[in-house]
Scaffold this active site. Structure first.
Site, PDB file in Angstrom:
ATOM      1  N   GLN B 126     -12.021  12.710  -0.556  1.00  0.00           N
ATOM      2  CA  GLN B 126     -11.112  12.897  -1.300  1.00  0.00           C
ATOM      3  C   GLN B 126     -10.625  11.997  -2.485  1.00  0.00           C
ATOM      4  OE1 GLN B 126      -8.954  10.319   1.185  1.00  0.00           O
ATOM      5  NE2 GLN B 126      -6.829  11.010   0.297  1.00  0.00           N
ATOM      6  N   TYR B 128      -8.370  10.394  -4.257  1.00  0.00           N
ATOM      7  CA  TYR B 128      -7.104   9.641  -4.716  1.00  0.00           C
ATOM      8  C   TYR B 128      -7.275   7.877  -5.908  1.00  0.00           C
ATOM      9  CZ  TYR B 128      -3.977  12.427  -2.013  1.00  0.00           C
ATOM     10  OH  TYR B 128      -3.308  13.372  -0.989  1.00  0.00           O
ATOM     11  N   SER B 129      -8.022   7.120  -4.466  1.00  0.00           N
ATOM     12  CA  SER B 129      -8.155   6.405  -5.450  1.00  0.00           C
ATOM     13  C   SER B 129      -8.452   6.198  -6.245  1.00  0.00           C
ATOM     14  CB  SER B 129      -8.334   5.182  -4.580  1.00  0.00           C
ATOM     15  OG  SER B 129      -7.917   5.443  -3.113  1.00  0.00           O
ATOM     16  N   GLU B 245      -3.288  12.656   6.654  1.00  0.00           N
ATOM     17  CA  GLU B 245      -4.151  11.307   7.003  1.00  0.00           C
ATOM     18  C   GLU B 245      -4.503  10.642   8.347  1.00  0.00           C
ATOM     19  OE1 GLU B 245      -5.056   9.313   3.530  1.00  0.00           O
ATOM     20  OE2 GLU B 245      -6.876   9.147   4.285  1.00  0.00           O
ATOM     21  N   SER B 377      -2.793   0.757   3.625  1.00  0.00           N
ATOM     22  CA  SER B 377      -2.861  -0.295   4.436  1.00  0.00           C
ATOM     23  C   SER B 377      -2.223  -0.497   5.413  1.00  0.00           C
ATOM     24  CB  SER B 377      -3.750  -1.273   3.374  1.00  0.00           C
ATOM     25  OG  SER B 377      -2.195  -1.391   3.140  1.00  0.00           O
ATOM     26  N   ASN B 378      -2.399  -1.291   6.388  1.00  0.00           N
ATOM     27  CA  ASN B 378      -1.428  -1.398   7.288  1.00  0.00           C
ATOM     28  C   ASN B 378       0.147  -2.464   7.285  1.00  0.00           C
ATOM     29  OD1 ASN B 378      -4.010  -0.531   8.858  1.00  0.00           O
ATOM     30  ND2 ASN B 378      -2.821  -1.521  10.545  1.00  0.00           N
ATOM     31  N   GLU B 379      -0.592  -3.178   5.860  1.00  0.00           N
ATOM     32  CA  GLU B 379       0.787  -3.812   5.250  1.00  0.00           C
ATOM     33  C   GLU B 379       1.732  -2.631   4.549  1.00  0.00           C
ATOM     34  OE1 GLU B 379      -2.558  -4.867   4.909  1.00  0.00           O
ATOM     35  OE2 GLU B 379      -2.271  -6.892   5.936  1.00  0.00           O
TER      36      GLU B 379
HETATM   37  C1  LIG Z   1     -14.083   2.935   3.826  1.00  0.00           C
HETATM   38  C2  LIG Z   1     -13.825   3.583   2.823  1.00  0.00           C
HETATM   39  C3  LIG Z   1     -13.196   4.652   2.661  1.00  0.00           C
HETATM   40  C4  LIG Z   1     -11.862   5.353   1.821  1.00  0.00           C
HETATM   41  N1  LIG Z   1     -12.161   6.323   1.348  1.00  0.00           N
HETATM   42  C5  LIG Z   1     -11.411   6.688   0.886  1.00  0.00           C
HETATM   43  C6  LIG Z   1     -11.343   8.015  -0.043  1.00  0.00           C
HETATM   44  O1  LIG Z   1     -12.079   8.945   1.133  1.00  0.00           O
HETATM   45  N2  LIG Z   1     -11.123   8.196  -1.148  1.00  0.00           N
HETATM   46  C7  LIG Z   1      -9.976   7.283  -0.908  1.00  0.00           C
HETATM   47  O2  LIG Z   1      -9.663   8.119  -2.523  1.00  0.00           O
HETATM   48  N3  LIG Z   1      -9.370   6.202  -1.307  1.00  0.00           N
HETATM   49  C8  LIG Z   1     -10.453   5.698   0.100  1.00  0.00           C
HETATM   50  N4  LIG Z   1     -10.648   4.649  -0.326  1.00  0.00           N
HETATM   51  C9  LIG Z   1      -9.558   3.185  -0.766  1.00  0.00           C
HETATM   52  C10 LIG Z   1      -8.726   3.334  -0.093  1.00  0.00           C
HETATM   53  O3  LIG Z   1      -7.531   4.102   0.528  1.00  0.00           O
HETATM   54  C11 LIG Z   1      -7.875   1.822  -0.543  1.00  0.00           C
HETATM   55  O4  LIG Z   1      -9.273   1.267  -0.576  1.00  0.00           O
HETATM   56  C12 LIG Z   1      -6.926   1.462   0.238  1.00  0.00           C
HETATM   57  O5  LIG Z   1      -5.263   1.881  -0.143  1.00  0.00           O
HETATM   58  C13 LIG Z   1      -6.393  -0.019  -0.410  1.00  0.00           C
HETATM   59  O6  LIG Z   1      -6.241  -0.118  -2.294  1.00  0.00           O
HETATM   60  P1  LIG Z   1      -7.685  -1.568  -2.775  1.00  0.00           P
HETATM   61  O7  LIG Z   1      -8.337  -1.023  -2.053  1.00  0.00           O
HETATM   62  O8  LIG Z   1      -7.371  -1.385  -3.564  1.00  0.00           O
HETATM   63  O9  LIG Z   1      -6.525  -2.432  -2.076  1.00  0.00           O
HETATM   64  P2  LIG Z   1      -5.628  -3.418  -2.982  1.00  0.00           P
HETATM   65  O10 LIG Z   1      -4.002  -2.292  -3.289  1.00  0.00           O
HETATM   66  O11 LIG Z   1      -5.452  -4.080  -3.707  1.00  0.00           O
HETATM   67  O12 LIG Z   1      -5.118  -4.313  -2.013  1.00  0.00           O
HETATM   68  C14 LIG Z   1      -5.019  -5.448  -1.495  1.00  0.00           C
HETATM   69  C15 LIG Z   1      -4.087  -6.157  -0.143  1.00  0.00           C
HETATM   70  O13 LIG Z   1      -2.671  -6.426  -0.437  1.00  0.00           O
HETATM   71  C16 LIG Z   1      -2.233  -5.595   0.203  1.00  0.00           C
HETATM   72  N5  LIG Z   1      -1.308  -5.033  -0.145  1.00  0.00           N
HETATM   73  C17 LIG Z   1      -0.617  -4.082  -1.408  1.00  0.00           C
HETATM   74  N6  LIG Z   1       0.304  -4.041  -2.172  1.00  0.00           N
HETATM   75  C18 LIG Z   1       0.732  -4.824  -1.121  1.00  0.00           C
HETATM   76  C19 LIG Z   1       2.477  -4.751  -0.499  1.00  0.00           C
HETATM   77  N7  LIG Z   1       2.911  -3.887  -1.970  1.00  0.00           N
HETATM   78  N8  LIG Z   1       3.110  -5.409  -0.437  1.00  0.00           N
HETATM   79  C20 LIG Z   1       2.334  -6.150   1.146  1.00  0.00           C
HETATM   80  N9  LIG Z   1       0.980  -5.932   0.798  1.00  0.00           N
HETATM   81  C21 LIG Z   1       0.376  -5.131  -0.456  1.00  0.00           C
HETATM   82  C22 LIG Z   1      -2.747  -4.807   1.443  1.00  0.00           C
HETATM   83  O14 LIG Z   1      -2.834  -3.975   1.918  1.00  0.00           O
HETATM   84  C23 LIG Z   1      -4.064  -5.571   1.229  1.00  0.00           C
HETATM   85  O15 LIG Z   1      -4.611  -6.101   1.760  1.00  0.00           O
HETATM   86  C24 LIG Z   1     -11.152   4.226   1.212  1.00  0.00           C
HETATM   87  C25 LIG Z   1     -11.220   2.702   1.601  1.00  0.00           C
HETATM   88  C26 LIG Z   1     -12.675   2.273   2.624  1.00  0.00           C
HETATM   89  C27 LIG Z   1     -11.966   0.969   2.638  1.00  0.00           C
END
Ligand SMILES: Cc1cc2nc3c(=O)[nH]c(=O)nc-3n(C[C@H](O)[C@H](O)[C@H](O)COP(=O)(O)OP(=O)(O)OC[C@H]3O[C@@H](n4cnc5c(N)ncnc54)[C@H](O)[C@@H]3O)c2cc1C
Lengths: 384, 395
Positions: B126, B128-129, B245, B377-379
């Site tokens: 996937q 996405y990120s 998902e 994320s849970n947030e």
């Molecule tokens: C083990 C693992 C596997 C993964 N596998 C995939 C994959 O296969 N394909 C893929 O596309 N992605 C994958 N991901 C990515 C995952 O979807 C992202 O890590 C996730 O969406 C969070 O984005 P970020 O890491 O950039 O954190 P950020 O978005 O930078 O968030 C940092 C913190 O800020 C909080 N936050 C952000 N915005 C807000 C808001 N508006 N209000 C309150 N809190 C907020 C978040 O909850 C978090 O605690 C994976 C991640 C992990 C850890």
């Protein structure tokens, strides 16, 4: 009542902080966790030169006559850099026992070289079945012609892989769970019949599983009184718990500060994520826990030297519970607020998390310390 | 309202249980019994066995190779797989892009991709990120410019789980910078192994395994026929997929497996003359989580059942993700506590120091800190619940 650091204490804190910054930042630990030994003798010698290995021992033993608080201050700073040298096993646990219970000859043979950074020590107490019960001891020491013969096994001996001498808890009388009948022995790690298996831990530090297959020790290797080893052992493990709180404080503070910085730097939705109120509140809660940890940690360090076992146990158990619960809150949400990058090995935050999880499980977990607290005699009074 | 199982369902459970027991290859079964980590090859071996039985994709409609089960059967099947500790199949094909193609793909795409997803011949991941588009997914920057019959892709994805094994990747990319960020996104399928200009760089997780990767695109050509749905309208589909998902990530079945493992560890951990499983205080801790997990399990069933009669898993799936992952993590924490000193160990600890059933616990405990982060994320789930379900006003 005075919570200020003395001038000397402030100097210690500053010098350890500088050492961590210049000589032992987290990157050094990163490299060392790949190595066999996990720490460096020349860095140990350097720490000895600075006097940090000697700080808390009496002057007549070659120390500086400091207190446990001094140890705690050093450990807190070492924790910030995840310094892997065996400070807790060597200085706090084994060194503490020899200093308090050793004969003058034992002091000279085992403590002096350690204080000078020429050797390191370890305390072998846990067994496969013992969990946190110090009186659960199957390893035996049977009287022989010249002294004693040790048979049994010890597990998760911190720094057991590298230590020159081990203090070993073994049964000289009684049955598996008896409180009396445990004695402490100082054993050379290269003694015939002793074999060590290196174990790399989750936190990148090392311990050993040690088999004693008829290890002969001379009579002068007995540390303290025969059959009366449990109380000293409890004393040492309590200091271990207080030391875990002190080192853990460094790691918790570091995780917290790095998280706050990250909340300011990381941007999503076109703004710093620290501008989201949900995360501001989380950071505020984490801050409160950091401060509670610091408070109980200080109290535990002060009472670690208290001759009254009840007071010592009450404060150290409270501090360990706070580390395991309040500290857990901080470590858990630090990862959460870092997002995906927290799960990569490249990011330091996970290294602190792992070390803290190991400290959580050492010297009694939360359940153990809650149980112990409620079993203290004074708990039945109105207030403890 | 009726929660009892019919005689047919009870017979079905028996059939599934017996079949799994006989179908699990010996080495996989040995690992399953010891709670060990499955290698990718073992997961795929099990995938292919399920495929031959017709059970690889319980949620797919019959006409594309699903078994045609109702909610109760799917629930029973999930429970039995967890009970047997069978490997969990990779979700990216069967659970994510498959259902998406079924819903939005054209006939050619269905014919080209679905059979190989089902059979496990092609493994998916996937995309996405991106480094700067995590929670704010809509700000993604991977560019796809039209050139003849192709798109040319430039940019980077990250955290791509299983990219190191995958044959195909589904990506969200930017086909227009007009309007709101959500408006210029398209959904493309890219051949990861045979496209020039795509590079996968795996990196280590805190679990100590190389579970995810950076995926780089440099002038990588993807045929336009690999676009699912209309151009610039990928966002709706992307969100639908996240709904799938999230119910998967809730991890109800997985947390059941961990509970069982925790009990096994507690029962094999001596405390005094008995074991940790005799300790009332510890039993109470296990029981509380087991009971809470039942609440999540029932909520899961209700949401899935609602989806069954034509309602897609909507914002309610956020509740499952939220509550499910928190119970799940709490159970992994309990397993670590059960281990006492052994929780210090790692999967490369010698067996004398750490018995095999405990070998992978710390690694997975560390990795599973991610389940409250990925899949939104849970947030972010809380934001969805408070805005979309509860209709609370903005600041
Ligand atoms: C083990 C693992 C596997 C993964 N596998 C995939 C994959 O296969 N394909 C893929 O596309 N992605 C994958 N991901 C990515 C995952 O979807 C992202 O890590 C996730 O969406 C969070 O984005 P970020 O890491 O950039 O954190 P950020 O978005 O930078 O968030 C940092 C913190 O800020 C909080 N936050 C952000 N915005 C807000 C808001 N508006 N209000 C309150 N809190 C907020 C978040 O909850 C978090 O605690 C994976 C991640 C992990 C850890």
């Amino acid at each position: 009542m005075n919570f200020d650091l003395s001038e000397e204490q402030q100097m210690i804190v500053d010098s350890v902080a500088k050492f961590v910054e210049n000589d032992s930042p987290v990157e050094r630990f990163r490299e060392l966790r790949q190595s066999e030994q996990g720490w460096e003798p020349q860095m140990w010698a350097k720490m000895a030169e600075y006097g940090w290995l000697a700080v808390a021992y009496p002057e007549e033993q070659g120390g500086f006559g400091g207190s446990f608080v001094d140890l705690a201050l050093i450990l807190e700073q070492l924790g910030r850099g995840l310094v892997p040298e065996p400070y807790i096993p060597s200085v706090v646990l084994a060194g503490g026992l020899i200093s308090k219970f050793g004969s003058s000859e034992q002091l000279e043979r085992y403590l002096t070289p350690m204080i000078e950074g020429r050797s390191s020590l370890a305390l072998a107490y846990a067994e496969k079945q013992s969990r946190y019960n110090l009186n659960d001891c199957l390893t035996r020491a049977d009287k022989s012609t010249g002294g004693w013969t040790l048979k049994g096994q010890k597990v998760w001996v911190l720094n057991g892989h590298a230590a020159d001498h081990l203090i070993v808890a073994a049964r000289t009388s009684g049955e598996q769970f008896d409180s009396s009948g445990i004695s402490l022995f100082i054993v050379d790690s290269d003694a015939p019949g002793l074999s060590r298996i290196l174990v790399k831990g989750m936190d990148g530090q090392r311990s050993a599983l040690i088999n004693f297959d008829g290890v002969e020790v001379d009579a002068d290797r007995l540390l303290g009184e025969e059959n009366e080893g449990l109380a000293p052992l409890e004393w040492a493990i309590d200091r271990g718990a207080a030391a875990a709180c002190a080192e853990g404080q460094g790691e918790i503070s570091e995780m917290f500060e790095r998280t706050v910085q990250y909340l300011k730097d990381r941007r999503q939705f076109k703004v710093p994520i620290g501008s989201f109120q949900a995360l501001q509140h989380r950071a505020a809660e984490m801050f409160a826990e950091v401060e509670l940890c610091k408070s109980t940690m200080i109290l535990a360090a002060i009472q670690a030297d208290n001759e009254d076992a009840g007071t010592r146990k009450a404060e150290i158990s409270s501090a360990k519970l706070q580390l395991n619960d309040g500290g857990w809150f901080v470590q858990k949400y630090a990862l959460q607020l870092f997002g995906g990058i927290a799960i990569t090995d490249e990011e330091d935050i996970g290294l602190f998390f792992k070390r803290l999880r190991v400290l959580n499980g050492l010297f009694g977990d939360a359940d153990y310390h809650v149980d112990r607290f409620q079993s203290l005699e004074r708990f039945n009074g109105e207030s403890i | 309202m009726d929660m009892s199982f019919t005689p047919e369902q009870i017979a079905f459970r028996k059939e599934v249980r017996e079949w799994i027991d006989s179908a699990l290859p010996p080495e996989i079964k040995r690992k399953a019994e010891n709670g060990a980590n499955f290698e990718h090859d073992e997961v795929m071996e099990w995938h292919k066995i399920l495929y031959r039985k017709g059970w690889a994709a319980p949620g797919w409609p019959e006409e594309v190779g699903g078994p045609g089960w109702d909610v109760a059967q799917r629930f029973i099947f999930g429970e039995e797989c967890a009970r047997a500790n069978a490997p969990t199949l990779s979700p990216f094909g069967l659970g994510m892009v498959g259902p998406l193609i079924i819903e939005y793909g054209n006939d050619e795409q269905k014919k080209r991709f679905l059979p190989k997803i089902l059979s496990g011949e092609e493994v998916w991941c996937q995309g996405y990120s991106e480094p700067n588009a995590g929670s704010d997914l809509a700000s993604l920057q991977l560019r796809a410019d039209k050139d003849g019959d192709d798109y040319i892709l430039n940019g980077q994805k990250t955290w791509t789980t299983h990219a190191q094994y995958a044959d195909w990747i589904f990506v969200l990319c930017r086909t227009s910078s007009e309007g709101k960020p959500q408006q210029g996104i398209s959904f493309l399928l890219a051949d990861l192994k045979n496209t020039e200009g795509i590079e996968v760089k795996p990196f280590l997780t805190t679990g100590g395994t190389d579970a995810f990767s950076e995926t780089w695109f440099e002038d990588a050509r993807v045929p336009q026929e690999n676009r699912v749905g209309p151009e610039n309208e990928g966002w709706t589909m992307a969100k639908a997929l996240l709904g799938h998902e999230r119910t998967l990530i809730g991890g109800v079945a997985e947390s059941g497996r961990w509970l069982a493992a925790t009990k096994r560890i507690a029962a094999s951990t001596p405390v005094g003359v008995g074991t940790l499983m005799d300790d009332v205080a510890f039993r109470r801790r296990i029981a509380r989580l087991e009971m809470r997990r039942r609440a999540v399990g029932m909520a899961n069933l209700r949401i899935l059942a609602a989806a069954q009669v034509g309602r897609a898993p909507g914002p309610e799936s956020s509740i499952l993700k939220l509550a499910g992952t928190e119970v799940y993590q709490a159970i992994t924490e309990l397993a670590m506590d059960a281990m006492g000193h052994n929780a210090m160990g790692w999967f490369d600890s010698p067996l004398e120091a750490l018995p095999e059933p405990q070998q992978w616990i710390a690694s997975q405990f560390n990795y599973l800190r991610a389940c409250t982060i990925y899949g939104g994320s849970n947030e972010i789930q809380k934001n969805i619940i408070s805005k979309v379900i509860l209709g609370l006003p903005n600041a």
